[in-house]
Design a protein around this motif. Structure first.
Motif, mmCIF file in Angstrom:
data_model
loop_
_atom_site.group_PDB
_atom_site.id
_atom_site.type_symbol
_atom_site.label_atom_id
_atom_site.label_comp_id
_atom_site.label_asym_id
_atom_site.label_seq_id
_atom_site.Cartn_x
_atom_site.Cartn_y
_atom_site.Cartn_z
ATOM 1 N N UNK A 171 -1.218 -2.499 4.991
ATOM 2 C CA UNK A 171 -1.651 -1.881 3.215
ATOM 3 C C UNK A 171 -2.149 -2.723 2.686
ATOM 4 N N UNK A 172 -2.724 -1.526 1.664
ATOM 5 C CA UNK A 172 -3.542 -3.566 0.522
ATOM 6 C C UNK A 172 -2.438 -4.528 0.665
ATOM 7 N N UNK A 173 -2.525 -5.885 0.417
ATOM 8 C CA UNK A 173 -1.298 -6.597 -0.595
ATOM 9 C C UNK A 173 -1.096 -7.257 0.715
ATOM 10 N N UNK A 174 -1.262 -7.510 1.849
ATOM 11 C CA UNK A 174 -1.810 -8.660 2.990
ATOM 12 C C UNK A 174 -1.647 -7.922 4.118
ATOM 13 N N UNK A 175 -0.677 -8.233 5.647
ATOM 14 C CA UNK A 175 -0.997 -7.874 7.037
ATOM 15 C C UNK A 175 0.736 -7.591 7.104
ATOM 16 N N UNK A 176 0.600 -6.746 8.083
ATOM 17 C CA UNK A 176 1.844 -6.114 8.634
ATOM 18 C C UNK A 176 2.761 -7.060 8.923
ATOM 19 N N UNK A 177 4.234 -6.965 8.782
ATOM 20 C CA UNK A 177 5.063 -7.682 8.734
ATOM 21 C C UNK A 177 6.292 -7.662 9.850
ATOM 22 N N UNK A 178 5.704 -8.351 10.917
ATOM 23 C CA UNK A 178 6.463 -8.126 12.398
ATOM 24 C C UNK A 178 7.898 -8.599 11.418
ATOM 25 N N UNK A 179 9.114 -8.329 11.977
ATOM 26 C CA UNK A 179 10.198 -8.699 12.551
ATOM 27 C C UNK A 179 11.113 -8.637 13.561
#
Length: 112
Positions: free
Chosen positions: A6-14
């Motif tokens: 999404x706009x605003x950065x890379x996906x967040x893997x958790x």
């Protein structure tokens, strides 16, 4: 699961883990790798509150949602750890998720 950048950065893997019987609600799997969008539709960063809804909608395989969620938060008796710290120390459901976080849900309720 498709990763959406999404706009605003890379996906967040958790990593999300379920113990104490909660894994039974999630396909009897204790550990799940989850990738969340960096920004939500409203422009905010994903937090624990968002994660709870995401887990119910995307990973929960049991219809007994009330065994995990009550009034849009974890039910009483479920301990939440954020990177091995009690979520109360991290802002509870308002905690903004970071890449590499490990979120553990532990049921302290036992039948008898």
């Amino acid at each position: 699961m498709a990763e959406s950048s999404a706009p605003g950065g890379y996906p967040i893997p958790i990593t999300v883990e379920f113990t104490g019987g909660l894994e039974l609600l999630f396909g009897n799997e204790r550990k799940h790798k989850v990738v969340l969008p960096a920004r939500l539709e409203n422009g905010s960063s994903p937090n624990i509150s968002f994660l709870l809804g995401y887990l119910v909608d995307n990973l929960m395989q049991d219809e007994r949602k009330d065994m995990f969620i009550m009034e849009d938060s974890v039910r009483p008796g479920v301990l939440v750890l954020i990177n091995d710290a009690d979520w109360e120390l991290e802002g509870e459901d308002a905690y903004e998720l970071q890449a590499g976080d490990t979120i553990v849900f532990v049921s302290t309720l036992h039948g008898g």
